[in-house]
Design a protein around this motif. Structure first.
Motif, PDB file in Angstrom:
ATOM      1  N   ARG A 102       0.847  -1.045   0.191  1.00  0.00           N
ATOM      2  CA  ARG A 102       0.196  -0.056  -0.102  1.00  0.00           C
ATOM      3  C   ARG A 102       0.898   1.321  -0.086  1.00  0.00           C
ATOM      4  O   ARG A 102       1.994   1.416   0.817  1.00  0.00           O
ATOM      5  CB  ARG A 102      -0.956  -0.161   1.198  1.00  0.00           C
ATOM      6  N   SER A 103       0.517   2.029  -0.860  1.00  0.00           N
ATOM      7  CA  SER A 103       1.546   3.284  -1.131  1.00  0.00           C
ATOM      8  C   SER A 103       0.737   4.439  -0.516  1.00  0.00           C
ATOM      9  O   SER A 103      -0.506   4.629  -0.911  1.00  0.00           O
ATOM     10  CB  SER A 103       1.702   3.558  -2.626  1.00  0.00           C
ATOM     11  N   THR A 104       1.399   5.438   0.184  1.00  0.00           N
ATOM     12  CA  THR A 104       1.060   6.722   0.658  1.00  0.00           C
ATOM     13  C   THR A 104       0.622   7.559  -0.768  1.00  0.00           C
ATOM     14  O   THR A 104      -0.027   8.663  -0.526  1.00  0.00           O
ATOM     15  CB  THR A 104       1.510   7.255   1.548  1.00  0.00           C
ATOM     16  N   PHE A 105       1.229   7.117  -1.945  1.00  0.00           N
ATOM     17  CA  PHE A 105       1.254   8.138  -3.011  1.00  0.00           C
ATOM     18  C   PHE A 105       0.508   7.405  -4.016  1.00  0.00           C
ATOM     19  O   PHE A 105       0.357   6.330  -4.129  1.00  0.00           O
ATOM     20  CB  PHE A 105       2.503   8.111  -3.654  1.00  0.00           C
ATOM     21  N   VAL A 131      11.288  14.410  -9.004  1.00  0.00           N
ATOM     22  CA  VAL A 131      10.708  13.065  -8.482  1.00  0.00           C
ATOM     23  C   VAL A 131       9.858  13.534  -7.185  1.00  0.00           C
ATOM     24  O   VAL A 131       8.672  13.232  -7.490  1.00  0.00           O
ATOM     25  CB  VAL A 131      11.437  11.880  -8.281  1.00  0.00           C
ATOM     26  N   ARG A 132      10.645  14.139  -6.396  1.00  0.00           N
ATOM     27  CA  ARG A 132       9.682  14.735  -5.344  1.00  0.00           C
ATOM     28  C   ARG A 132       8.536  15.669  -5.656  1.00  0.00           C
ATOM     29  O   ARG A 132       7.550  15.572  -5.084  1.00  0.00           O
ATOM     30  CB  ARG A 132      10.557  15.515  -4.367  1.00  0.00           C
ATOM     31  N   LYS A 133       8.534  16.475  -6.681  1.00  0.00           N
ATOM     32  CA  LYS A 133       7.760  17.461  -7.159  1.00  0.00           C
ATOM     33  C   LYS A 133       6.477  16.567  -7.890  1.00  0.00           C
ATOM     34  O   LYS A 133       5.219  16.697  -7.552  1.00  0.00           O
ATOM     35  CB  LYS A 133       8.279  18.359  -8.163  1.00  0.00           C
ATOM     36  N   LEU A 134       6.833  15.620  -8.391  1.00  0.00           N
ATOM     37  CA  LEU A 134       5.662  14.778  -9.146  1.00  0.00           C
ATOM     38  C   LEU A 134       4.959  13.936  -7.885  1.00  0.00           C
ATOM     39  O   LEU A 134       3.625  13.896  -8.085  1.00  0.00           O
ATOM     40  CB  LEU A 134       6.264  13.820  -9.926  1.00  0.00           C
ATOM     41  N   LEU A 135       5.707  13.530  -6.883  1.00  0.00           N
ATOM     42  CA  LEU A 135       5.060  12.682  -5.715  1.00  0.00           C
ATOM     43  C   LEU A 135       4.280  13.458  -4.854  1.00  0.00           C
ATOM     44  O   LEU A 135       3.032  13.466  -4.426  1.00  0.00           O
ATOM     45  CB  LEU A 135       6.145  12.318  -4.761  1.00  0.00           C
ATOM     46  N   LEU A 136       4.622  15.070  -4.903  1.00  0.00           N
ATOM     47  CA  LEU A 136       3.930  15.733  -3.641  1.00  0.00           C
ATOM     48  C   LEU A 136       2.798  16.810  -4.361  1.00  0.00           C
ATOM     49  O   LEU A 136       1.842  17.282  -3.686  1.00  0.00           O
ATOM     50  CB  LEU A 136       4.793  16.434  -2.746  1.00  0.00           C
ATOM     51  N   ASP A 137       3.104  17.395  -5.560  1.00  0.00           N
ATOM     52  CA  ASP A 137       2.493  18.282  -6.244  1.00  0.00           C
ATOM     53  C   ASP A 137       1.835  17.928  -7.481  1.00  0.00           C
ATOM     54  O   ASP A 137       1.199  18.967  -8.134  1.00  0.00           O
ATOM     55  CB  ASP A 137       3.404  19.636  -6.490  1.00  0.00           C
ATOM     56  N   SER A 138       1.611  16.600  -7.876  1.00  0.00           N
ATOM     57  CA  SER A 138       0.879  16.377  -9.364  1.00  0.00           C
ATOM     58  C   SER A 138      -0.285  16.890  -9.182  1.00  0.00           C
ATOM     59  O   SER A 138      -1.306  16.899  -8.136  1.00  0.00           O
ATOM     60  CB  SER A 138       1.033  14.853  -9.397  1.00  0.00           C
ATOM     61  N   LEU A 166       7.841   0.962  -8.100  1.00  0.00           N
ATOM     62  CA  LEU A 166       8.965   1.287  -7.125  1.00  0.00           C
ATOM     63  C   LEU A 166       8.591   1.020  -5.718  1.00  0.00           C
ATOM     64  O   LEU A 166       9.205   0.582  -4.972  1.00  0.00           O
ATOM     65  CB  LEU A 166       9.274   2.928  -7.170  1.00  0.00           C
ATOM     66  N   GLU A 167       7.460   1.159  -5.293  1.00  0.00           N
ATOM     67  CA  GLU A 167       6.906   0.593  -3.917  1.00  0.00           C
ATOM     68  C   GLU A 167       7.038  -0.883  -3.817  1.00  0.00           C
ATOM     69  O   GLU A 167       7.208  -1.502  -2.648  1.00  0.00           O
ATOM     70  CB  GLU A 167       5.610   1.301  -3.778  1.00  0.00           C
ATOM     71  N   THR A 168       6.720  -1.529  -4.796  1.00  0.00           N
ATOM     72  CA  THR A 168       6.836  -2.884  -5.142  1.00  0.00           C
ATOM     73  C   THR A 168       8.108  -3.274  -4.839  1.00  0.00           C
ATOM     74  O   THR A 168       8.399  -4.195  -3.954  1.00  0.00           O
ATOM     75  CB  THR A 168       5.881  -3.637  -6.165  1.00  0.00           C
ATOM     76  N   GLY A 174       9.588   1.879   0.741  1.00  0.00           N
ATOM     77  CA  GLY A 174       9.702   2.930   1.573  1.00  0.00           C
ATOM     78  C   GLY A 174      10.681   3.823   0.838  1.00  0.00           C
ATOM     79  O   GLY A 174      11.010   5.042   1.148  1.00  0.00           O
ATOM     80  N   LEU A 175      11.289   3.636  -0.503  1.00  0.00           N
ATOM     81  CA  LEU A 175      12.068   4.400  -1.123  1.00  0.00           C
ATOM     82  C   LEU A 175      11.314   5.976  -1.477  1.00  0.00           C
ATOM     83  O   LEU A 175      11.799   6.934  -1.313  1.00  0.00           O
ATOM     84  CB  LEU A 175      12.363   3.707  -2.225  1.00  0.00           C
ATOM     85  N   LEU A 176      10.015   5.728  -1.902  1.00  0.00           N
ATOM     86  CA  LEU A 176       9.522   6.854  -2.238  1.00  0.00           C
ATOM     87  C   LEU A 176       9.308   8.072  -1.051  1.00  0.00           C
ATOM     88  O   LEU A 176       9.241   9.196  -1.215  1.00  0.00           O
ATOM     89  CB  LEU A 176       7.994   6.614  -2.781  1.00  0.00           C
ATOM     90  N   ALA A 177       8.932   7.339  -0.004  1.00  0.00           N
ATOM     91  CA  ALA A 177       8.725   8.183   1.295  1.00  0.00           C
ATOM     92  C   ALA A 177       9.911   8.978   1.736  1.00  0.00           C
ATOM     93  O   ALA A 177      10.023  10.075   1.967  1.00  0.00           O
ATOM     94  CB  ALA A 177       8.493   7.253   2.517  1.00  0.00           C
TER      95      ALA A 177
END
Length: 123
Positions: A6-9, A48-55, A105-107, A111-114
């Motif tokens: 389960r991803s938070t993103f 990558v961070r901008k895509l994760l947090l601001d998409s 990536l989560e699979t 935790g990498l994306l966090a």
């Protein structure tokens, strides 16, 4: 490795008529050292961070990031992320748009994306 992570993103829903992605490594071909190498550049981890947090939509053109760099430089960075398997790119006419390969990536690397999302650029 967990069978379901389960991803938070999350990506927004896929719109109709999305082009096929450009060539990228399969999930089983993702290598931690390659992904970390791509993320070792501050500009690429910013992307990558901008895509994760601001998409705001399913995928984004390079102009959306607001990076003041020559187009050739940005092309290099986006290609490095795609070839490492961090992002997925699609060609829309003359424009390429990017998104993070969240599920893959989560699979592979839970935790990498966090960690990427928690990263803050040095002053």
């Amino acid at each position: 490795m967990p069978s379901q992570v389960r991803s938070t993103f999350a990506l927004p829903p896929e719109p109709p008529a999305v082009p096929d992605p450009l060539p990228e490594p399969g999930i089983d071909e993702l290598r931690l050292e390659t992904v970390m190498g791509a993320l070792s550049d501050p500009l690429r981890i910013f992307i990558v961070r901008k895509l994760l947090l601001d998409s705001e939509s399913y995928d984004h053109p390079c102009g959306w990031f607001g990076i003041d760099r020559p187009k050739s430089s940005l092309t290099h960075h986006f290609k490095a992320l795609r070839e490492a398997g961090v992002t997925r790119q699609r060609q829309y006419g003359l424009e390429r748009r990017s998104q993070v390969r969240i599920d893959d990536l989560e699979t592979r690397f839970p935790g990498l994306l966090a960690l990427v999302a928690a990263w803050e650029p040095a002053d």
